[in-house]
Design a protein around this motif. Sequence first.
Motif, mmCIF file in Angstrom:
data_model
loop_
_atom_site.group_PDB
_atom_site.id
_atom_site.type_symbol
_atom_site.label_atom_id
_atom_site.label_comp_id
_atom_site.label_asym_id
_atom_site.label_seq_id
_atom_site.Cartn_x
_atom_site.Cartn_y
_atom_site.Cartn_z
ATOM 1 N N GLU A 1 -6.285 14.927 -4.725
ATOM 2 C CA GLU A 1 -7.159 13.937 -4.089
ATOM 3 C C GLU A 1 -7.181 12.608 -4.846
ATOM 4 O O GLU A 1 -7.567 11.563 -4.295
ATOM 5 C CB GLU A 1 -8.588 14.472 -4.003
ATOM 6 N N SER A 2 -6.774 12.614 -6.125
ATOM 7 C CA SER A 2 -6.808 11.372 -6.914
ATOM 8 C C SER A 2 -5.673 10.412 -6.557
ATOM 9 O O SER A 2 -5.640 9.285 -7.036
ATOM 10 C CB SER A 2 -6.750 11.712 -8.404
ATOM 11 N N GLN B 1 0.911 3.911 -2.884
ATOM 12 C CA GLN B 1 0.662 5.316 -2.581
ATOM 13 C C GLN B 1 1.777 6.188 -3.127
ATOM 14 O O GLN B 1 1.525 7.272 -3.696
ATOM 15 C CB GLN B 1 0.541 5.480 -1.063
ATOM 16 N N ALA C 1 -3.998 4.766 -5.894
ATOM 17 C CA ALA C 1 -3.324 3.734 -5.090
ATOM 18 C C ALA C 1 -4.277 2.566 -4.839
ATOM 19 O O ALA C 1 -3.887 1.389 -4.953
ATOM 20 C CB ALA C 1 -2.842 4.326 -3.776
ATOM 21 N N ALA C 2 -5.551 2.884 -4.500
ATOM 22 C CA ALA C 2 -6.525 1.826 -4.249
ATOM 23 C C ALA C 2 -6.800 1.016 -5.504
ATOM 24 O O ALA C 2 -6.928 -0.219 -5.458
ATOM 25 C CB ALA C 2 -7.821 2.429 -3.718
ATOM 26 N N GLU D 1 1.361 8.921 -5.999
ATOM 27 C CA GLU D 1 1.704 10.324 -5.711
ATOM 28 C C GLU D 1 2.684 10.876 -6.740
ATOM 29 O O GLU D 1 2.511 11.992 -7.251
ATOM 30 C CB GLU D 1 2.294 10.402 -4.307
ATOM 31 N N ARG E 1 0.813 -1.200 0.000
ATOM 32 C CA ARG E 1 0.000 0.000 0.000
ATOM 33 C C ARG E 1 0.854 1.260 0.000
ATOM 34 O O ARG E 1 0.552 2.232 -0.697
ATOM 35 C CB ARG E 1 -0.934 -0.012 1.218
ATOM 36 N N ASP F 1 -5.040 8.933 -3.642
ATOM 37 C CA ASP F 1 -5.589 7.796 -2.895
ATOM 38 C C ASP F 1 -6.385 6.863 -3.809
ATOM 39 O O ASP F 1 -6.313 5.630 -3.677
ATOM 40 C CB ASP F 1 -6.476 8.297 -1.753
ATOM 41 N N GLU F 2 -7.159 7.436 -4.720
ATOM 42 C CA GLU F 2 -7.967 6.620 -5.625
ATOM 43 C C GLU F 2 -7.069 5.764 -6.515
ATOM 44 O O GLU F 2 -7.349 4.582 -6.750
ATOM 45 C CB GLU F 2 -8.860 7.514 -6.474
#
Length: 511
Positions: free
Chosen positions: A352-353, A283, A358-359, A287, A279, A355-356
């Motif tokens: 903000e994208s 991330q 990475a998921a 990033e 994770r 986190d999306e």
Amino acid sequence: MTLILRLLIALASLAAAPLALAEPADIAAASRGVVRVVLVAKDGESVQYVGHGSGFAVTPTLVVTNAHVVADARNADTMLIGVVPSEGTSGYLAKVIAYSPRNDLALLRLIDKGTIPALTLFPGAVDDGSEVYAVGYPGNVDLAQGLSLAEIVEPQSAVKTRGYISAGRSSRQFETLLHTAPVGSGNSGGPLLDSCGRVIGVNSFGTLSEGADSEFYFAVSLREVIGFLREAGVTPRIAGMPCRSLAELDRAESQRLASEQAQSDAQARRQSAAGEKSRAEAQRRAELAVIAERENAMALAALLLVAALAAGGVAFVVEQRGDRRMALIAGGAGVALVLVAIVAWLLRPPLESIDERAAASLSSAEPRAAAATSAQADAGAFVCVFDPARSRATVSEVADVQLAWSAGGCVNGRTQYGLANDGWSRVLAPNDEATVSVNRYDPATRTYQAERFLLGLEAMNAARDARSAMKAPACGVDEATAREFGAGLQSIKALLPPHPNERLVYKCQPR
């Protein structure tokens, strides 16, 4: 150190040493295959009791006893041999088919139609000090009970006594085992059993005791018995696995489960740490990618604005020169560049994208792992290999099991298993064997298990009646029907003892 102190230390060490106690159910099950061998003389209409000994079944219709038990009946036409089992309603007539006075062995065949549960022979070495059981029909017990001839020839439970193997001394006439399990007149020909109820010898004779002398007893060794049976063309049932108690097996199983749980927990921790690392890596990659895309978009917008300003300058210059057409073209190009710069600026990925992204990167890898896990429980054809470390096999021959499993609980395309809180199982109570088997299969771990209960006549009949009252569904039923069948099987399981005589565990692998 004084002699008394040394003796006290020795006694304390003996008291602390664990005793290898037999499973009572094993000895009881073996006792059902022990018979009374009765000799009677017939003179016209009158019948006279001559004597009796003991014996045990090596096949459903063949009984081993001592040669001296039936010696008088071999050549006497007026003498009959009767074999009286421990259960049932009557005995059977028998005749001698093999006779060996050299090692005091004889083999009888049932003349009447009937069967007796066959005992299992243990061919391994018997250690000094091992616990043993003598089973038979001592005459002094009959005398103490005041039994009549009619009562002697009725089925009765055999008498069991416990003792130990005493050193390795043997008689000079043939190979014997010296032991301390008490036997009396009438025990001759009965089996000497190990702690798992397997035959290790045939009781033959004892020492003469005078005064306070201890009594010892001799049993014909199994080596002599197997050789005698081989010469008679008989193949007995033999089981050579070490004798383990159920308590010992359960302790080992608990330790195994605890070890597996510890390994599973450690694996879970490693997977959690690996997941955290994955994770964090996802991330970081997300990033870097978003920041790079934002910087590229902003750089592109800046370049487009610079180009738009240049186009505006060109438009101003050519307008001053009076070339209105070129001024309009340059001005339009400048406006277009400004619009594209604005679009490039607006389309840059927001922070903000991160986190999306990475998921999404992690979720793309998870379906493959989940698919690999679910494949382990798929139906299919398996070879199930016997696992001796997790098993207790006292009387059964063990071999690999071919098993085809369907997701709905169908085994080998013909036997439907029931589903209950204890998993998938099927209970077998055959008419031709005094054994109830509870067979289980766990598709998640690919483990096949058969627990065998060696029952007496009354308990066996009760299990058969309960089985006959149920109608087993055909293969391919839905889960609700499988659960209904599984609930019905519990009524048979409730009739069984709390612990089986045998537990056979197999580890299954795809064919």
